[in-house]
Design a protein around this motif. Structure first.
Motif, PDB file in Angstrom:
ATOM      1  N   PHE A   5       0.984  -1.136  -0.087  1.00  0.00           N
ATOM      2  CA  PHE A   5      -0.053  -0.137  -0.141  1.00  0.00           C
ATOM      3  C   PHE A   5       0.771   1.443   0.064  1.00  0.00           C
ATOM      4  O   PHE A   5       1.938   1.259   0.549  1.00  0.00           O
ATOM      5  N   ASP A   6       0.365   2.240  -0.679  1.00  0.00           N
ATOM      6  CA  ASP A   6       1.096   3.637  -0.711  1.00  0.00           C
ATOM      7  C   ASP A   6       0.995   4.315   0.609  1.00  0.00           C
ATOM      8  O   ASP A   6       2.244   4.968   1.011  1.00  0.00           O
ATOM      9  N   SER A   7       0.082   4.218   1.333  1.00  0.00           N
ATOM     10  CA  SER A   7      -0.215   4.959   2.493  1.00  0.00           C
ATOM     11  C   SER A   7      -1.170   4.320   3.292  1.00  0.00           C
ATOM     12  O   SER A   7      -1.923   3.552   2.966  1.00  0.00           O
ATOM     13  N   LYS A   8      -1.338   4.988   4.472  1.00  0.00           N
ATOM     14  CA  LYS A   8      -2.342   4.454   5.539  1.00  0.00           C
ATOM     15  C   LYS A   8      -3.773   5.002   4.797  1.00  0.00           C
ATOM     16  O   LYS A   8      -4.790   4.013   5.054  1.00  0.00           O
ATOM     17  N   GLU A   9      -3.688   5.947   4.138  1.00  0.00           N
ATOM     18  CA  GLU A   9      -5.153   6.566   3.726  1.00  0.00           C
ATOM     19  C   GLU A   9      -5.358   5.387   2.248  1.00  0.00           C
ATOM     20  O   GLU A   9      -6.738   5.248   2.340  1.00  0.00           O
ATOM     21  N   ALA A  10      -4.524   4.690   1.804  1.00  0.00           N
ATOM     22  CA  ALA A  10      -4.902   3.908   0.853  1.00  0.00           C
ATOM     23  C   ALA A  10      -5.487   2.672   1.298  1.00  0.00           C
ATOM     24  O   ALA A  10      -6.339   2.259   0.584  1.00  0.00           O
ATOM     25  N   MET A  11      -5.054   2.162   2.511  1.00  0.00           N
ATOM     26  CA  MET A  11      -5.629   1.049   3.170  1.00  0.00           C
ATOM     27  C   MET A  11      -7.169   1.485   3.499  1.00  0.00           C
ATOM     28  O   MET A  11      -7.970   0.681   3.218  1.00  0.00           O
TER      29      MET A  11
ATOM     30  N   LEU B  21     -14.728  12.207   6.421  1.00  0.00           N
ATOM     31  CA  LEU B  21     -14.079  11.851   5.139  1.00  0.00           C
ATOM     32  C   LEU B  21     -14.901  12.167   3.827  1.00  0.00           C
ATOM     33  O   LEU B  21     -14.479  12.367   2.515  1.00  0.00           O
ATOM     34  N   ALA B  22     -16.137  12.197   3.861  1.00  0.00           N
ATOM     35  CA  ALA B  22     -16.920  12.495   2.827  1.00  0.00           C
ATOM     36  C   ALA B  22     -16.814  13.748   2.047  1.00  0.00           C
ATOM     37  O   ALA B  22     -16.964  14.145   0.978  1.00  0.00           O
ATOM     38  N   ARG B  23     -16.102  14.693   3.021  1.00  0.00           N
ATOM     39  CA  ARG B  23     -15.794  16.006   2.565  1.00  0.00           C
ATOM     40  C   ARG B  23     -14.568  16.288   2.006  1.00  0.00           C
ATOM     41  O   ARG B  23     -14.208  17.245   1.278  1.00  0.00           O
ATOM     42  N   GLU B  24     -13.796  15.077   1.726  1.00  0.00           N
ATOM     43  CA  GLU B  24     -12.600  14.903   1.089  1.00  0.00           C
ATOM     44  C   GLU B  24     -12.664  14.455  -0.264  1.00  0.00           C
ATOM     45  O   GLU B  24     -13.374  13.450  -0.577  1.00  0.00           O
ATOM     46  N   GLU B  25     -11.872  15.177  -1.162  1.00  0.00           N
ATOM     47  CA  GLU B  25     -12.263  14.833  -2.439  1.00  0.00           C
ATOM     48  C   GLU B  25     -11.793  13.341  -2.848  1.00  0.00           C
ATOM     49  O   GLU B  25     -12.758  12.641  -3.728  1.00  0.00           O
ATOM     50  N   ALA B  26     -10.764  12.853  -2.324  1.00  0.00           N
ATOM     51  CA  ALA B  26     -10.390  11.232  -2.485  1.00  0.00           C
ATOM     52  C   ALA B  26     -11.655  10.209  -2.080  1.00  0.00           C
ATOM     53  O   ALA B  26     -11.465   9.286  -2.575  1.00  0.00           O
ATOM     54  N   PHE B  27     -12.348  10.802  -1.197  1.00  0.00           N
ATOM     55  CA  PHE B  27     -13.462   9.781  -0.485  1.00  0.00           C
ATOM     56  C   PHE B  27     -14.779  10.392  -1.027  1.00  0.00           C
ATOM     57  O   PHE B  27     -15.943   9.967  -0.260  1.00  0.00           O
TER      58      PHE B  27
END
Length: 208
Positions: free
Chosen positions: A63-69, A127-133
């Motif tokens: 995994f690239d990061s904790k966020e990717a997990m 998280l829903a306010r973040e573009e990635a999520f």
């Protein structure tokens, strides 16, 4: 939705199909449990590595990061739920049977993936306010539409009370069901099927 099954016994993971070792699956299961029990922001890559019994740097091979997990845990949960609910709606049963199956599927998901469900419950609001999520809101909206269609169809057919506003009715059902993750224990005295039966009895029959 295997990423959030409870880890029992050794934290060394489970064999992958074909007899191999599913390191990614093991790491996601460990991460989901830690995110659920101590919070995403408070969990470090080192925490995950320590719980998995590997060096922290080894996680970056998968995994690239904790966020990717976190992303993979939530995507798998939400896509699986949407697919399951859509299939139930697609059977075109009578509305009461369909609603009952939606409820049963929800409790089954809690039984199968308690940590992923808990992570979603705890983290999705921010998280829903973040573009990635952004997909969290999209999946939630699709799932909501399925339930609202079933409730509306039940009113139109005379199965459900016509005086109830379907949106708050759905929200009451949704929050009552998913909050169960805070006390339900997979493998405990109560099985998910029994919890679903008890809830449906209350939903349809009430206390009086």
């Amino acid at each position: 939705m295997a990423v959030a099954r409870s880890r029992k016994g050794s934290p060394k993971g489970e064999p992958a199909k074909g007899g191999g070792f599913d390191r990614r699956g093991q790491l996601l299961a460990v991460a989901a449990e830690l995110f659920a029990t101590q919070g995403y922001s408070k969990t470090t890559v080192r925490d995950i590595a320590d719980a998995a019994g590997i060096l922290a740097g080894s996680i970056y091979h998968h995994f690239d990061s904790k966020e990717a997990m976190l992303d993979e845990i939530l995507r798998e949960l939400l896509s699986g739920l949407h697919e399951r609910f859509a299939a139930i709606e697609g059977r075109d049963d009578d509305p009461r049977a369909t609603l009952s199956e939606l409820v049963r599927a929800s409790f089954a998901a809690i039984d199968e993936a308690p940590h992923a469900v808990a992570v979603y419950q705890n983290e999705s609001g921010n998280l829903a306010r973040e573009e990635a999520f952004a997909y969290i809101g999209a999946y939630s909206a699709r799932i909501e539409k399925i339930w609202l269609r079933v409730l509306t169809a039940g009113q139109a057919s005379g199965v459900f009370r016509p005086d109830l506003d379907v949106k708050p009715t759905y929200l009451f059902i949704r929050d009552a069901v998913w909050s169960t993750v805070r006390w339900y224990r997979p493998g405990g005295r109560l099985r998910s099927e029994a919890v679903a039966d008890h809830y449906l009895g209350l939903l349809y029959g009430g206390l009086l």
